[in-house]
Design a protein around this motif. Structure first.
Motif, PDB file in Angstrom:
ATOM      1  N   ASP A  10       0.844  -1.202   0.000  1.00 57.30           N
ATOM      2  CA  ASP A  10       0.000   0.000   0.000  1.00 57.30           C
ATOM      3  C   ASP A  10       0.879   1.253   0.000  1.00 57.30           C
ATOM      4  O   ASP A  10       0.459   2.304   0.450  1.00 57.30           O
ATOM      5  N   PHE A  11       2.081   1.145  -0.533  1.00 55.47           N
ATOM      6  CA  PHE A  11       3.037   2.259  -0.488  1.00 55.47           C
ATOM      7  C   PHE A  11       2.814   3.297  -1.587  1.00 55.47           C
ATOM      8  O   PHE A  11       3.392   4.386  -1.539  1.00 55.47           O
ATOM      9  N   LEU A  13       3.117   4.767  -5.587  1.00 55.48           N
ATOM     10  CA  LEU A  13       4.323   4.975  -6.394  1.00 55.48           C
ATOM     11  C   LEU A  13       4.780   6.427  -6.344  1.00 55.48           C
ATOM     12  O   LEU A  13       5.721   6.815  -7.022  1.00 55.48           O
ATOM     13  N   ASP A  14       4.112   7.245  -5.537  1.00 57.29           N
ATOM     14  CA  ASP A  14       4.466   8.662  -5.491  1.00 57.29           C
ATOM     15  C   ASP A  14       5.658   8.936  -4.589  1.00 57.29           C
ATOM     16  O   ASP A  14       6.331   9.953  -4.732  1.00 57.29           O
ATOM     17  N   ASP A  15       5.921   8.050  -3.651  1.00 60.26           N
ATOM     18  CA  ASP A  15       7.079   8.204  -2.776  1.00 60.26           C
ATOM     19  C   ASP A  15       8.213   7.310  -3.289  1.00 60.26           C
ATOM     20  O   ASP A  15       8.078   6.657  -4.308  1.00 60.26           O
ATOM     21  N   ASN A  16       9.317   7.304  -2.583  1.00 59.41           N
ATOM     22  CA  ASN A  16      10.451   6.477  -3.018  1.00 59.41           C
ATOM     23  C   ASN A  16      10.482   5.117  -2.331  1.00 59.41           C
ATOM     24  O   ASN A  16      11.460   4.381  -2.460  1.00 59.41           O
ATOM     25  N   TYR A  17       9.418   4.759  -1.621  1.00 56.98           N
ATOM     26  CA  TYR A  17       9.452   3.544  -0.810  1.00 56.98           C
ATOM     27  C   TYR A  17       9.644   2.281  -1.654  1.00 56.98           C
ATOM     28  O   TYR A  17      10.453   1.416  -1.315  1.00 56.98           O
ATOM     29  N   GLY A  19      10.794   2.087  -4.768  1.00 57.92           N
ATOM     30  CA  GLY A  19      12.108   2.153  -5.399  1.00 57.92           C
ATOM     31  C   GLY A  19      13.213   1.729  -4.447  1.00 57.92           C
ATOM     32  O   GLY A  19      14.148   1.009  -4.820  1.00 57.92           O
ATOM     33  N   THR A  38       0.756  -4.585  -7.473  1.00 53.27           N
ATOM     34  CA  THR A  38       0.239  -3.227  -7.360  1.00 53.27           C
ATOM     35  C   THR A  38       0.746  -2.658  -6.050  1.00 53.27           C
ATOM     36  O   THR A  38       1.095  -3.408  -5.126  1.00 53.27           O
ATOM     37  N   HIS A  39       0.816  -1.331  -5.987  1.00 54.87           N
ATOM     38  CA  HIS A  39       1.179  -0.657  -4.747  1.00 54.87           C
ATOM     39  C   HIS A  39       0.070   0.274  -4.291  1.00 54.87           C
ATOM     40  O   HIS A  39       0.263   1.133  -3.444  1.00 54.87           O
ATOM     41  N   SER A  40      -1.110   0.071  -4.851  1.00 52.94           N
ATOM     42  CA  SER A  40      -2.234   0.980  -4.599  1.00 52.94           C
ATOM     43  C   SER A  40      -3.302   0.376  -3.716  1.00 52.94           C
ATOM     44  O   SER A  40      -4.454   0.820  -3.762  1.00 52.94           O
ATOM     45  N   ILE A  41      -2.952  -0.645  -2.944  1.00 49.98           N
ATOM     46  CA  ILE A  41      -3.895  -1.088  -1.919  1.00 49.98           C
ATOM     47  C   ILE A  41      -4.217   0.132  -1.042  1.00 49.98           C
ATOM     48  O   ILE A  41      -3.338   0.948  -0.766  1.00 49.98           O
ATOM     49  N   GLU A  42      -5.464   0.270  -0.646  1.00 53.25           N
ATOM     50  CA  GLU A  42      -5.825   1.393   0.237  1.00 53.25           C
ATOM     51  C   GLU A  42      -4.947   1.350   1.488  1.00 53.25           C
ATOM     52  O   GLU A  42      -4.785   0.281   2.083  1.00 53.25           O
ATOM     53  N   PRO A  43      -4.398   2.493   1.897  1.00 53.49           N
ATOM     54  CA  PRO A  43      -3.501   2.473   3.059  1.00 53.49           C
ATOM     55  C   PRO A  43      -4.090   1.673   4.222  1.00 53.49           C
ATOM     56  O   PRO A  43      -5.173   1.973   4.708  1.00 53.49           O
ATOM     57  N   PHE A 127       9.539   0.974   8.630  1.00 51.86           N
ATOM     58  CA  PHE A 127       9.651   0.593   7.216  1.00 51.86           C
ATOM     59  C   PHE A 127      10.259  -0.811   7.105  1.00 51.86           C
ATOM     60  O   PHE A 127      11.390  -0.980   6.659  1.00 51.86           O
TER      61      PHE A 127
END
Lengths: 277, 277, 277
Positions: A10-11, A13-17, A19, A38-43, A127
């Motif tokens: 749920d990270f 793609l807008d941050d560097n997590y 990457g 995917t990295h767009s699971i709801e936080p 993290f």
């Protein structure tokens, strides 16, 4: 052959997590192929993550290592897990995110992950994707033994999510829930083709068995695909993962009716003598 | 050497669809390099997809296999295509998404794709990206012959999109349209530097040939780059793909003037004796 | 072993810009591993890009080539740079985006990049990511000498960003600023654990040294991780990059208090006899 490491978080793609997780993996083991599920699971939405993981795994190659990090309890005393299930490996916090996937496997080996040798030194408390799970996945791709990771446990002892809703109410209706809404506004439910007794590849003879309801919307038929209905019309169909979905041809069904994750869904039997087969 | 498989879809990255396509590809052929062109084509906007594909291909290596899936007709009786054009391969539904790219090639070989041997078994009716096009791309990278895929056809027989607007009106003005708006709010139009007779690498002597209009906004000059104008000022320039663009230095031009895909754009000749060269 | 090329830009993933950069890189040098750090730097926000780059690099493998393109001055007379710092290479416009990263290295070699041999021919004036920086990174991965690229320069001669805010005001309070807000709404500040004298792995004895303020929000303690506070409660903690962050357990802190990049942050010493150690 490079092993695949498949990431679900749920990270965003807008941050560097994400990457940084990839950099960490490649620093330990450059001989892997990293794929984003995917990295767009709801936080923090472990249940959505668990469902999306479950519908993804079978399309990946043998020996794929899945890293599933939706982890609101990061840094607390929740455990970390590594599982071997069939031809796959899984690495995740012990918070239920593996429930829906692992319950489908008989041949299952699960270990707590405590061996600091396979983590970054001085892991942070916020993290573990970077400090615990990414390194573990990189080492797993080097054929370390899962028994080296920590104490063995079993499925019944790890944290379980509540089952996806799929039960009969007192009127004989099958009750499900919305588990995901996709980019197109398609509404994915917890009602599997199995539970509905529908063979998704031979649907035509069966289309009168159920009527469907979500909110105030009622659908009398089951369709094969979007173009079976008119432009802008609502349809119910068995989606590509084998679960009942609602959509609108060339439109956004979820927006149209304000659907939301967790919303109840109803399948009503039609007629009297239907049978599951 | 690994072949590149380049993906362009309207699937977004918030769902697991693209990840599953990659898993499917790597399950069949791990010896490929998968690159995302973009997955943010507007849902179902074949024309935008066709334009973005066309402006992308030439930057990819020889033998790249492009998978272009913007496919509102998935599961209907629309055909699937495979094309070899110059040094590239293309895999897509037969709905026009290849029009703007393939029309630039003389050396063109197109086949319908019907050979079930190169698809997943029991393909779904709603996710041919996973069941049809991803497997085909993976097999193509293994050097199967395109003639094995299905009946041969030709460019004139496959579905064509209407041409990108670029014509003279009765007043001698060149009419184009907005085909894409990028993250920065730059407005990309269908007017190519060729059509405008502008050599984008030697623009300075030519800057009085045209005036431009979009909505109520008029621009009298053509610039080389953003910093040719003042902060916050509107400019017209030949973008990096060779098409006329409008932008604002350190600002969002599309938001400022409410530009939208499909909006008309006007290039007016200045003076009397101009010539195209 | 493949070298890693790590990309950080403000191009987003909705356009084809990043995909085209990757195609360009692989056309020149297929023997590299491309990793996205992020492409969601705010358009033109060099400072945010510089901070995110700085917190990313150390997790990448030796010989990684970082391509950092936040480049509002593209096509102007700003220079292009290539730097070798420790075990890493950096490729970027000379606009300060490397400041926070390079200032940490003693062993530093910086060259202007002017050698057209390692660029695309006829580079555009608006997309140097594709025409200048991507090709350079691809060639660097082939072991060309940095001295071949152009004239040597030094850190003091390249464009510098203003330092991240971290100073004492006249009341003895440490003043910082918000430098990034992540997907979860966590507010990342410029106050490092070093500046605060906090050992992030042994925080418990030190939790009374500071009180923190951002806008009207005051936090009296420093926590180790989210689950140290109650659901919905505000916390301050040293984030995974070693900087002070504010968050809300299972909530979005930035939205709750309307935090923004550049906002001032205050650390007030508590008591009288505190010491940094």
């Amino acid at each position: 052959m490079k092993k695949v490491i498949a990431l679900l978080t749920d990270f965003g793609l807008d941050d560097n997590y994400v990457g940084i997780m990839k950099g960490t993996i490649l620093s330990i083991n450059p001989n892997v192929e990293i794929v984003d599920i995917t990295h767009s699971i709801e936080p923090g939405n472990i249940r959505q993550g668990a469902f999306i993981l479950m519908t993804s795994v079978k399309y990946f190659p043998e020996d794929t290592i899945f890293v599933a990090v939706v982890d609101p309890g990061v840094g607390s005393n929740r455990n970390a897990l590594c599982a071997k299930a069939g031809k796959f490996y899984f690495v995740a916090p012990d918070n239920g995110i593996l429930t829906y996937t692992l319950q489908n496997y008989k041949n299952l080996k699960i270990h707590f992950f405590t061996n600091e040798k396979y983590q970054l030194e001085n892991p942070s408390k916020t993290f573990h994707g970077r400090d615990i799970f990414a390194p573990l996945s990189a080492y797993l791709a080097m054929n370390i033994e899962i028994s080296e990771l920590g104490e063995e446990t079993k499925f019944s002892k790890i944290v379980q999510l509540p089952a996806l809703k799929c039960y009969y109410d007192s009127f004989g209706n099958l009750i499900g829930e919305v588990v995901h809404i996709d980019r197109f506004g398609n509404i994915i439910t917890s009602l599997s083709s199995n539970a509905l007794g529908i063979n998704m590849h031979n649907i035509l003879k069966q289309d009168l068995k159920w009527k469907f309801e979500i909110g105030h919307t009622k659908i009398k038929n089951i369709s094969m695909t979007y173009s079976d209905v008119e432009e802008g019309e609502f349809l119910a169909y068995i989606g590509s993962s084998g679960f009942l979905e609602f959509g609108i041809r060339n439109g956004n069904a979820a927006k149209k009716i304000g659907a939301y994750i967790g919303q109840l869904v109803l399948a009503k039997k039609v007629g009297i003598f239907e049978q599951f087969t």
